[in-house]
Scaffold this motif. Structure first.
Motif, PDB file in Angstrom:
ATOM      1  N   LYS A 160       0.824  -1.208   0.000  1.00 26.14           N
ATOM      2  CA  LYS A 160       0.000   0.000   0.000  1.00 26.14           C
ATOM      3  C   LYS A 160       0.860   1.261   0.000  1.00 26.14           C
ATOM      4  O   LYS A 160       0.579   2.220  -0.731  1.00 26.14           O
ATOM      5  N   LYS A 169       2.456   1.601  -3.432  1.00 26.02           N
ATOM      6  CA  LYS A 169       1.525   2.121  -4.437  1.00 26.02           C
ATOM      7  C   LYS A 169       1.419   3.633  -4.332  1.00 26.02           C
ATOM      8  O   LYS A 169       1.460   4.355  -5.343  1.00 26.02           O
ATOM      9  N   LYS A 170       1.305   4.117  -3.111  1.00 28.17           N
ATOM     10  CA  LYS A 170       1.182   5.560  -2.903  1.00 28.17           C
ATOM     11  C   LYS A 170       2.392   6.300  -3.446  1.00 28.17           C
ATOM     12  O   LYS A 170       2.269   7.303  -4.166  1.00 28.17           O
ATOM     13  N   SER A 175       3.114   5.364  -7.594  1.00 32.02           N
ATOM     14  CA  SER A 175       2.156   5.984  -8.520  1.00 32.02           C
ATOM     15  C   SER A 175       2.355   7.493  -8.556  1.00 32.02           C
ATOM     16  O   SER A 175       2.258   8.122  -9.612  1.00 32.02           O
ATOM     17  N   TYR A 196       3.209  -2.241 -12.948  1.00 33.21           N
ATOM     18  CA  TYR A 196       2.689  -2.276 -11.577  1.00 33.21           C
ATOM     19  C   TYR A 196       1.166  -2.227 -11.500  1.00 33.21           C
ATOM     20  O   TYR A 196       0.599  -2.664 -10.499  1.00 33.21           O
ATOM     21  N   GLU A 197       0.526  -1.724 -12.531  1.00 38.18           N
ATOM     22  CA  GLU A 197      -0.935  -1.609 -12.478  1.00 38.18           C
ATOM     23  C   GLU A 197      -1.658  -2.721 -13.222  1.00 38.18           C
ATOM     24  O   GLU A 197      -2.714  -3.190 -12.776  1.00 38.18           O
ATOM     25  N   ASP A 223      -2.532  -3.795  -9.668  1.00 41.87           N
ATOM     26  CA  ASP A 223      -2.807  -2.764  -8.664  1.00 41.87           C
ATOM     27  C   ASP A 223      -1.737  -2.754  -7.569  1.00 41.87           C
ATOM     28  O   ASP A 223      -2.042  -2.719  -6.382  1.00 41.87           O
ATOM     29  N   TYR A 224      -0.489  -2.798  -8.011  1.00 41.55           N
ATOM     30  CA  TYR A 224       0.648  -2.689  -7.095  1.00 41.55           C
ATOM     31  C   TYR A 224       0.666  -3.779  -6.024  1.00 41.55           C
ATOM     32  O   TYR A 224       1.264  -3.621  -4.974  1.00 41.55           O
ATOM     33  N   VAL A 238      -1.480  -4.761  -3.937  1.00 42.93           N
ATOM     34  CA  VAL A 238      -2.009  -4.356  -2.634  1.00 42.93           C
ATOM     35  C   VAL A 238      -2.804  -5.478  -1.961  1.00 42.93           C
ATOM     36  O   VAL A 238      -2.963  -5.470  -0.730  1.00 42.93           O
ATOM     37  N   ASP A 294      -0.694  -6.929   0.714  1.00 44.26           N
ATOM     38  CA  ASP A 294      -0.061  -6.026   1.673  1.00 44.26           C
ATOM     39  C   ASP A 294       0.080  -6.723   3.025  1.00 44.26           C
ATOM     40  O   ASP A 294      -0.847  -7.370   3.513  1.00 44.26           O
TER      41      ASP A 294
END
Length: 361
Positions: free
Chosen positions: A96, A99-100, A103, A130-131, A144-145, A147, A150
Motif C-alpha cells: 500500500k 503504491k502511494k 504511482s 505495476y498496475e 494494482d501494485y 495491494v 499487503d
C-alpha cells in the motif's frame, strides 16, 4: 505478457528516471551517539520510519567498533582489487505504501514538461508493470501494485552506498523495485540483493581499528647506533568486531566481521636506519603480544622487534610509522561465513635521535 531484450532496457530506463525523483534509496546518517573506547566508537543506525508505514525504508543497523558518524572506517584492504558493494537491493515498502509512492512518482514524471521519447515510453511501461500485470519471463508484473498482498511481503528497491566515491558504480542497481514474500529469498537474478555476505563487507568498510602506538625503549629520545626496542602488549591490542544487521518483518539477517591482529610493520621514517627483524615486520608471539618489553641490562642486545637509527635527526624528528596487519573474517545468519581480505591501519609517532656525546679528559 513477457518482456525481453529492448523491453527490459526500457524498464531499466524507467528505473533511472524514477531514481532521479528519489525513489532509489540512499542511506541516512547515523542516528545514535558514539560510545566506547580507543577501539573505535560503538555506533548504531536505526531503521527508518519516516511516516510511510511500518515497512518504510528499512535501513541497515551498525554496531560494535564502527566509524563515528557512519562514514568509512580507517581499515585499508591489502587486496587493492577488493571494494565494498557500491549498491544493493533491500526491502523498501509494503504494497500500500509502495503504491502511494510509486504511482505519485510515475505520474509526476509522466506529466513533467517535455517528457516523451524513450523515457516517456519507459515510464508508461513501468505504469503498466505495476498496475496491469505487464512483466517478462522471469519477473511477472503486478495487479494494482500487489495491494491484495499487503503485509505478506515487501517491495525491494536499489540502495546506493553513500561511501562509494564513484557515482556510476553507486547507481548501478537499476532494476525496478520487485516484490519478495515474507520469509522468501529474493529472486536469484538479483545478485546484488542484500545478504549476510554483503552486510559483512559493509561492516568491514565501517570498521574502526584502534590507534597503533607502539611502546619504545628509549621512549622518545634515542641515540645513534643504539638499538630501540618496540613492542605491543596484548592488553592494549586485541580483536575488533563490527556488526551490520537488517531487520524488517519477514526478513532478518546480520553479519559480524572480526579483525584479529597478526603482525606489526615498522617503518623508521629514514633510510638511515635498520629494523629488527630486517623485514621490519614483527609477528605475533605465542601470548598474542608483539615484540618484547625492554628490561634493564639489555641495552646492547638485539631486540626481537625494533630499530637502530644510524644518523641523528638533528633539530627535528623522524616519523616512525607503525602499521598493524589484521586478519579479517566474518560470520552471519544461517551459519554463513568466510574470509575477507586482510586489513591494515597505522599511525606515525615522532622519534628524536641524538648523537652520543663523548667526553674528553
Amino acid at each position: 505478457m513477457p518482456v525481453t531484450g529492448s523491453r527490459r532496457t526500457l524498464f531499466r530506463a524507467a528505473a533511472l528516471a524514477l531514481a532521479l525523483s528519489a525513489l532509489v534509496l540512499t542511506e541516512t546518517a547515523y542516528a545514535a551517539k558514539p560510545v566506547g573506547s580507543g577501539k573505535g566508537a560503538n555506533t548504531e543506525q536505526s531503521a527508518g520510519n519516516d511516516g510511510k508505514g511500518i515497512y518504510a525504508a528499512a535501513r541497515i543497523q551498525y554496531s560494535g567498533s564502527v566509524a563515528k558518524g557512519g562514514g568509512r572506517g580507517n581499515v585499508t584492504s591489502t587486496d587493492v582489487n577488493w571494494t565494498p558493494p557500491p549498491c544493493w537491493y533491500a526491502p523498501y515498502l509494503g504494497a500500500k505504501d509502495f503504491k502511494k509512492e510509486m504511482s505519485k512518482h510515475i505520474d509526476s514524471q509522466l506529466n513533467a514538461p517535455g517528457m516523451g521519447g524513450t523515457a516517456g515510453a519507459a515510464l508508461g511501461e513501468a505504469k503498466r508493470h505495476y498496475e496491469d500485470g505487464y512483466g517478462w519471463t522471469d519477473t511477472p508484473g503486478y495487479k494494482d501494485y500487489n495491494v491484495e498482498n499487503d503485509g505478506k511481503g515487501m517491495f525491494w528497491a536499489g540502495v546506493e552506498n553513500p561511501d562509494e566515491p564513484d557515482y556510476l558504480k553507486r547507481t548501478s542497481c537499476t532494476d525496478l523495485p520487485f516484490w519478495v514474500e515474507n520469509g522468501d529469498a529474493p529472486p536469484p537474478q538479483y545478485e546484488e540483493a542484500i545478504s549476510p555476505e554483503i552486510l559483512a563487507a559493509l561492516a568491514y568498510q565501517h570498521m574502526q581499528l584502534p590507534d597503533t602506538k607502539v611502546t619504545l625503549a628509549p621512549e622518545a629520545n634515542t641515540k645513534v647506533n643504539l638499538p630501540t626496542w618496540a613492542w605491543l602488549d596484548k592488553a592494549v591490542f586485541d580483536e575488533v568486531q563490527a556488526t551490520a544487521a537488517l531487520n524488517v518483518p519477514g526478513f532478518n539477517i546480520q553479519a559480524t566481521t572480526t579483525a584479529r591482529p597478526v603482525s606489526l610493520k615498522l617503518e623508521p621514517g629514514t633510510k638511515d636506519a635498520e629494523t629488527y627483524p630486517a623485514s621490519g615486520e614483527c609477528v605475533l608471539n605465542a601470548d598474542d603480544s608483539i615484540g618484547e618489553p625492554y628490561v634493564k641490562g639489555k641495552a646492547d642486545e638485539t631486540p626481537p622487534c625494533g630499530i637502530r637509527y644510524l644518523r641523528s635527526s638533528g633539530d627535528g624528528t623522524y616519523k616512525l610509522r607503525a602499521t598493524i596487519t589484521w586478519d579479517i573474517a566474518w560470520t552471519g545468519t544461517g551459519g554463513a561465513g568466510g574470509d575477507l581480505p586482510n586489513g591494515t591501519f597505522g599511525n606515525e609517532q615522532a622519534v628524536t635521535v641524538q648523537e652520543i656525546q663523548a667526553v674528553n679528559r
